[in-house]
Motif scaffolding. Structure first.
Motif, mmCIF file in Angstrom:
data_model
loop_
_atom_site.group_PDB
_atom_site.id
_atom_site.type_symbol
_atom_site.label_atom_id
_atom_site.label_comp_id
_atom_site.label_asym_id
_atom_site.label_seq_id
_atom_site.Cartn_x
_atom_site.Cartn_y
_atom_site.Cartn_z
ATOM 1 N N VAL A 1 40.262 29.253 43.779
ATOM 2 C CA VAL A 1 40.217 29.873 42.459
ATOM 3 C C VAL A 1 38.905 29.484 41.787
ATOM 4 O O VAL A 1 38.234 28.527 42.184
ATOM 5 C CB VAL A 1 41.418 29.431 41.597
ATOM 6 N N ARG A 2 38.573 30.226 40.721
ATOM 7 C CA ARG A 2 37.281 30.025 40.072
ATOM 8 C C ARG A 2 37.116 28.616 39.511
ATOM 9 O O ARG A 2 35.997 28.078 39.483
ATOM 10 C CB ARG A 2 37.116 31.061 38.943
ATOM 11 N N THR A 3 38.209 28.023 39.017
ATOM 12 C CA THR A 3 38.098 26.740 38.312
ATOM 13 C C THR A 3 38.054 25.531 39.245
ATOM 14 O O THR A 3 37.940 24.398 38.771
ATOM 15 C CB THR A 3 39.270 26.578 37.322
ATOM 16 N N ILE A 4 38.143 25.770 40.552
ATOM 17 C CA ILE A 4 38.050 24.632 41.488
ATOM 18 C C ILE A 4 36.719 24.741 42.239
ATOM 19 O O ILE A 4 35.703 24.242 41.778
ATOM 20 C CB ILE A 4 39.272 24.589 42.429
ATOM 21 N N THR A 5 36.694 25.433 43.372
ATOM 22 C CA THR A 5 35.419 25.599 44.085
ATOM 23 C C THR A 5 35.084 27.069 44.296
ATOM 24 O O THR A 5 34.193 27.399 45.078
ATOM 25 C CB THR A 5 35.445 24.890 45.456
ATOM 26 N N GLY A 6 35.788 27.954 43.583
ATOM 27 C CA GLY A 6 35.642 29.377 43.840
ATOM 28 C C GLY A 6 34.608 30.104 43.004
ATOM 29 O O GLY A 6 34.482 31.318 43.109
ATOM 30 N N PHE B 1 37.484 39.409 36.385
ATOM 31 C CA PHE B 1 38.830 39.219 36.912
ATOM 32 C C PHE B 1 38.982 39.992 38.229
ATOM 33 O O PHE B 1 38.102 40.760 38.618
ATOM 34 C CB PHE B 1 39.870 39.735 35.914
ATOM 35 N N GLN B 2 40.122 39.793 38.880
ATOM 36 C CA GLN B 2 40.347 40.413 40.182
ATOM 37 C C GLN B 2 40.532 41.923 40.098
ATOM 38 O O GLN B 2 40.281 42.644 41.051
ATOM 39 C CB GLN B 2 41.564 39.778 40.862
ATOM 40 N N SER B 3 40.994 42.430 38.959
ATOM 41 C CA SER B 3 41.185 43.874 38.781
ATOM 42 C C SER B 3 41.183 44.185 37.292
ATOM 43 O O SER B 3 41.314 43.288 36.447
ATOM 44 C CB SER B 3 42.509 44.342 39.399
ATOM 45 N N GLY B 4 41.080 45.466 36.976
ATOM 46 C CA GLY B 4 41.191 45.873 35.586
ATOM 47 C C GLY B 4 42.570 45.590 35.031
ATOM 48 O O GLY B 4 42.725 45.220 33.857
ATOM 49 N N PHE B 5 43.592 45.784 35.845
ATOM 50 C CA PHE B 5 44.973 45.537 35.415
ATOM 51 C C PHE B 5 45.156 44.068 35.030
ATOM 52 O O PHE B 5 45.700 43.756 33.962
ATOM 53 C CB PHE B 5 45.942 45.928 36.530
ATOM 54 N N THR B 6 44.689 43.166 35.886
ATOM 55 C CA THR B 6 44.863 41.744 35.580
ATOM 56 C C THR B 6 43.969 41.298 34.418
ATOM 57 O O THR B 6 44.283 40.320 33.738
ATOM 58 C CB THR B 6 44.587 40.863 36.805
ATOM 59 N N THR B 7 42.874 42.022 34.175
ATOM 60 C CA THR B 7 42.053 41.713 33.005
ATOM 61 C C THR B 7 42.863 41.903 31.734
ATOM 62 O O THR B 7 42.883 41.042 30.849
ATOM 63 C CB THR B 7 40.796 42.599 32.961
ATOM 64 N N ASN B 8 43.532 43.049 31.612
ATOM 65 C CA ASN B 8 44.346 43.294 30.423
ATOM 66 C C ASN B 8 45.512 42.333 30.333
ATOM 67 O O ASN B 8 45.833 41.827 29.245
ATOM 68 C CB ASN B 8 44.846 44.742 30.416
ATOM 69 N N TYR C 1 37.370 30.536 26.240
ATOM 70 C CA TYR C 1 38.810 30.487 25.951
ATOM 71 C C TYR C 1 39.617 31.106 27.090
ATOM 72 O O TYR C 1 40.618 30.541 27.539
ATOM 73 C CB TYR C 1 39.086 31.229 24.640
ATOM 74 N N LEU C 2 39.183 32.273 27.584
ATOM 75 C CA LEU C 2 39.910 32.942 28.667
ATOM 76 C C LEU C 2 39.867 32.137 29.964
ATOM 77 O O LEU C 2 40.828 32.148 30.742
ATOM 78 C CB LEU C 2 39.330 34.345 28.902
ATOM 79 N N ILE C 3 38.777 31.437 30.204
ATOM 80 C CA ILE C 3 38.708 30.565 31.391
ATOM 81 C C ILE C 3 39.844 29.543 31.372
ATOM 82 O O ILE C 3 40.421 29.209 32.411
ATOM 83 C CB ILE C 3 37.339 29.855 31.461
ATOM 84 N N HIS C 4 40.207 29.086 30.190
ATOM 85 C CA HIS C 4 41.246 28.056 30.075
ATOM 86 C C HIS C 4 42.657 28.634 29.922
ATOM 87 O O HIS C 4 43.641 27.945 30.192
ATOM 88 C CB HIS C 4 40.954 27.146 28.872
ATOM 89 N N LYS C 5 42.772 29.893 29.499
ATOM 90 C CA LYS C 5 44.081 30.425 29.137
ATOM 91 C C LYS C 5 44.566 31.601 29.992
ATOM 92 O O LYS C 5 45.788 31.826 30.074
ATOM 93 C CB LYS C 5 44.058 30.867 27.666
ATOM 94 N N ALA C 6 43.680 32.370 30.564
ATOM 95 C CA ALA C 6 44.080 33.610 31.237
ATOM 96 C C ALA C 6 44.650 33.307 32.624
ATOM 97 O O ALA C 6 43.923 32.932 33.543
ATOM 98 C CB ALA C 6 42.889 34.559 31.341
ATOM 99 N N LEU D 1 43.088 32.026 36.240
ATOM 100 C CA LEU D 1 43.319 30.637 36.630
ATOM 101 C C LEU D 1 44.001 30.499 37.991
ATOM 102 O O LEU D 1 43.754 29.533 38.720
ATOM 103 C CB LEU D 1 44.188 29.942 35.571
ATOM 104 N N PHE D 2 44.855 31.457 38.337
ATOM 105 C CA PHE D 2 45.721 31.264 39.502
ATOM 106 C C PHE D 2 45.496 32.276 40.620
ATOM 107 O O PHE D 2 46.364 32.450 41.481
ATOM 108 C CB PHE D 2 47.190 31.274 39.055
#
Length: 395
Positions: A79-84, A108-115, A260-265, A269-270
């Motif tokens: 994932v982005r927050t580790i080594t991704g 984000f991975q897709s437009g759907f997951t962005t929203n 903020y989104l890096i920490h909450k979305a 994150l996953f």
């Protein structure tokens, strides 16, 4: 112990969908996305692709993807927050923010997951969200994930939107959410009026530019640029999978929004980050967009030609004002039959029916691209007319 009858109730529902014209199995296509594609051994004119600028086959984008595999490998590994978060991901976000004219952007991975990620992060019990009734399903689902107070305004009805803002009277932080271009009708949001109301009542503006990215604005910068509203739209989201020609989604805005989104979305994150080839292809596409105004002009010229020809023949194209041109048919079964007969004539245009649209608003949604020729579009009009007369849609 489970038996082969465990899911009989699912089959009953599928049979109902078949009877009512709402059942479909995805076609399997041979070769790359383009104006003409092959399925089941038949070559068809493609009028359902979101590949607005023909970027999916652009040699510069393909070369960038191949080179990224050589440099970074096939995947990011995390994932982005580790080594991704690889260099190519960071470079893409910097370039995307510069292109959009914002402080920062998060991919984000897709437009759907962005929203889903952005709305679920920004909206809570202290917020009121007011959404256009025809917003995309990803917006609807994103809002459903929140505990925010919810309001809906009739499609592009600014009087109703203002009444809802007045009722709030500053009680809660208000977010107005709208598509930039509405995907089923092809019309454009009245963004200047929305922004004026937001500023009058102290609300935030959130715009989904999925079908505006690469289509509206200078070099495809989107609806904010189209209306010259830079600095007045708080959250711009969109896809990297339509005009951009690859896959993914983004949220662009203030740097604090990104952090903020890096920490909450949660989708950010996953979920493992994009393969390097995807990020590199998106980066190459954004760079191409900076010099693609002639291609965008051709897209709009094609759309105007096609829409005008359909209207001259007597088709109802609704409120279309973009390269999304719906041909309104009616009930689901009638719409499915129209689409099936059109395919027999050599044109693939997907029928869109309930629950995506209202029960009596089924339509064959045609999407024009810059890769279509005038001959392609004239061929499509001729076939639409033939099927329209055969089915009684045209008299």
């Amino acid at each position: 112990m489970p038996t082969n009858k465990t899911f009989d109730y699912l089959n009953e529902e599928l049979q109902r969908l078949q009877r009512e014209g709402m059942y479909r199995i995805p076609a399997v296509w041979s070769g790359a996305s383009g104006p003409w594609m092959e399925t089941g051994g038949r070559r068809l004119l493609q009028l359902s692709s979101n590949n607005y600028l023909g970027f999916t086959g652009h040699p510069d984008i393909q070369a960038a993807a191949i080179e990224a595999i050589r440099q970074y490998g096939s995947g990011s590994g995390s994932v982005r927050t580790i080594t991704g978060t690889l260099g190519i991901h960071d470079e893409l976000e910097r370039e995307l923010a510069d292109f959009k004219g914002t402080e920062a952007a998060l991919v984000f991975q897709s437009g759907f997951t962005t929203n889903q990620g952005a709305l679920a992060s920004l909206l809570g019990p202290d917020e009121l969200v007011i959404s256009d009734e025809l917003n995309h399903a990803s917006i609807i689902d994103g809002i459903r994930l929140t505990k925010a107070e919810r309001g809906i305004f009739a499609h592009k009805d600014m009087d109703q939107l203002e009444r809802r803002l007045k009722e709030n009277d500053g009680r809660k932080r208000a977010f107005i959410v709208t598509d930039g271009v509405f995907s089923m009708d092809g019309d454009i949001a009245p963004l200047p009026a929305i922004v004026e109301l937001a500023e009058k009542y102290g609300a935030y503006v959130y715009v989904d530019d999925a079908h505006a990215s690469g289509v509206l604005g200078r070099n495809g910068k989107g609806s904010t640029d189209h209306f010259n509203l830079h600095g007045r739209v708080h959250v711009q989201v969109g896809t990297l999978s339509k005009a951009v020609g690859v896959v993914g989604g983004y949220a662009a805005g203030a740097d604090v929004l990104k952090r903020y989104l890096i920490h909450k979305a949660r989708p950010f994150l996953f979920s493992t980050s994009h393969p390097p080839a995807v990020a590199a292809a998106c980066l190459a596409a954004i760079r191409l967009l900076r010099h693609s105004q002639p291609l965008i002009d051709r897209l709009w010229n094609n759309a105007s030609f096609f829409r005008s020809r359909l209207q001259e023949e007597g088709f109802d194209t609704g409120g279309s004002e973009t390269p999304i041109v719906p041909v309104l048919i009616g009930k689901p079964d009638r719409t499915a039959e129209f689409s099936r007969l059109l395919m027999q004539e050599g044109v693939y245009a997907q029928g869109i029916v309930y629950p995506t649209v209202a029960m009596d608003k089924g339509r064959v949604r045609c999407i024009v691209t810059a890769a279509h020729t005038k001959d392609d579009l004239a061929f499509a009009v001729d076939k639409l007319v033939a099927v329209g007369k055969r089915t009684g849609v045209l008299q």
